[in-house]
Design an enzyme around this catalytic site. Structure first.
Site, short mmCIF file in Angstrom:
data_model
loop_
_atom_site.label_atom_id
_atom_site.label_comp_id
_atom_site.label_asym_id
_atom_site.label_seq_id
_atom_site.Cartn_x
_atom_site.Cartn_y
_atom_site.Cartn_z
N HIS A 111 0.81 -1.22 0.00
CA HIS A 111 0.00 0.00 0.00
C HIS A 111 0.85 1.27 0.00
O HIS A 111 0.30 2.38 -0.05
CB HIS A 111 -0.99 -0.04 1.16
CG HIS A 111 -1.99 -1.15 1.00
ND1 HIS A 111 -2.94 -1.14 0.01
CD2 HIS A 111 -2.13 -2.33 1.67
CE1 HIS A 111 -3.65 -2.27 0.09
NE2 HIS A 111 -3.17 -3.00 1.08
N TYR A 134 -2.67 4.40 6.23
CA TYR A 134 -1.87 3.21 6.53
C TYR A 134 -0.67 3.13 5.58
O TYR A 134 0.47 2.92 6.00
CB TYR A 134 -2.73 1.95 6.40
CG TYR A 134 -1.94 0.68 6.38
CD1 TYR A 134 -1.26 0.23 7.51
CD2 TYR A 134 -1.85 -0.10 5.22
CE1 TYR A 134 -0.51 -0.94 7.50
CE2 TYR A 134 -1.12 -1.27 5.20
CZ TYR A 134 -0.45 -1.69 6.33
OH TYR A 134 0.28 -2.84 6.30
#
Length: 265
Positions: A111, A134
């Site tokens: 990510h 995140y």
């Protein structure tokens, strides 16, 4: 190693790796803020909040290596991510600096690059394109690790984990999946390498449809043995293929590119 530390050992990936780590060290120090159950004969259990600098300092003392799986692993409120993934990681690196620089495997994430398209094929030199808070926290973690390497000689493997689980469960994971066996083999390579440095390593098995090029880390000797293609027929029979416009079919970060930013209460 004499003592290996595993943070985040009560999480899904930590629980899966915990049972496999006995072969890597005489003693395995298991840590989390959640219940860790009973200790095996080769284990010692330590409850520790990564945001507590003094507790982390004690946690790292006497360890030869650190498998850092701790922290928030999904999109969440910034306050939670900040404590575990930013402050907690800083505390870990300061503790490592104080205790002789034990080698670290840092569980970063795909990510960090989630807004690349699924028809993009990238290597470790590709600019970061995080898909949420995140992902941003993992970008911070990689930058922090790099600074500690350049300034203090702290070696870290920055493993951008794709989808590490028993088997792929959606079509995106046919590209991002990493088997438990392949992750264990990578851990072995990281801790036995004569020189590690601070490489970015894509945490992905030898999938036919993978998007990420690991050739820059070939010196570690890691050769993934599993392939998500083995599960394709079974998965396609059970799981509907997402529409081309859906995040799961368009972006490497999948649904994380659409998950909302969580607001503080």
């Amino acid at each position: 190693m004499k003592r290996l530390l595993i943070t985040g050992a009560a999480g899904g990936l930590g629980s899966a790796m915990r049972a496999r780590m006995a072969k890597f060290a005489d003693l395995v120090r298991i840590s989390d803020i959640a219940d860790l159950g009973a200790a095996a004969p080769h284990e010692e259990l330590v409850i520790c909040d990564l945001g507590d600098a003094e507790a982390v300092h004690s946690l790292v003392e006497g360890c030869d290596g650190i498998l850092h799986l701790g922290g928030i692993s999904v999109e969440d409120k910034f306050s939670k991510i900040m404590n575990a993934n930013l402050l907690g990681l800083y505390n870990l690196y300061e503790a490592a600096r104080a205790h002789g620089h034990p080698r670290i495997l840092f569980a970063s994430s795909n990510h960090t690059v989630g807004f690349y398209r699924q028809d993009d094929h990238i290597d470790a030199t590709a600019p970061m394109r995080p898909d949420g808070l995140y992902g941003v926290s993992k970008c911070f973690g990689e930058a922090l690790a790099r600074m500690y390497f350049e300034k203090f000689g702290q070696e870290t493997a920055l493993v951008r984990i794709g989808s590490c689980m028993e088997r792929p469960t959606n079509h995106r994971m046919l590209s991002t999946w990493m088997s438990y066996d392949d992750f264990e083999a990578l851990i072995a390579c990281v801790f036995r390498a004569p020189m590690l440095g601070c490489p970015i390593i894509w945490g992905v098995s030898d999938n036919d449809s993978r998007w990420w090029d690991n050739s820059h880390a070939a010196y570690l000797g890691w050769r993934p043995g599993d392939n998500a293609e083995h599960f394709r027929v079974e998965l396609e029979a059970k799981v509907p293929r997402p529409a081309p416009s859906e995040p799961l079919a368009h972006y490497q970060g999948g649904q994380f590119t659409q998950d909302p930013i969580f607001t503080e209460e």
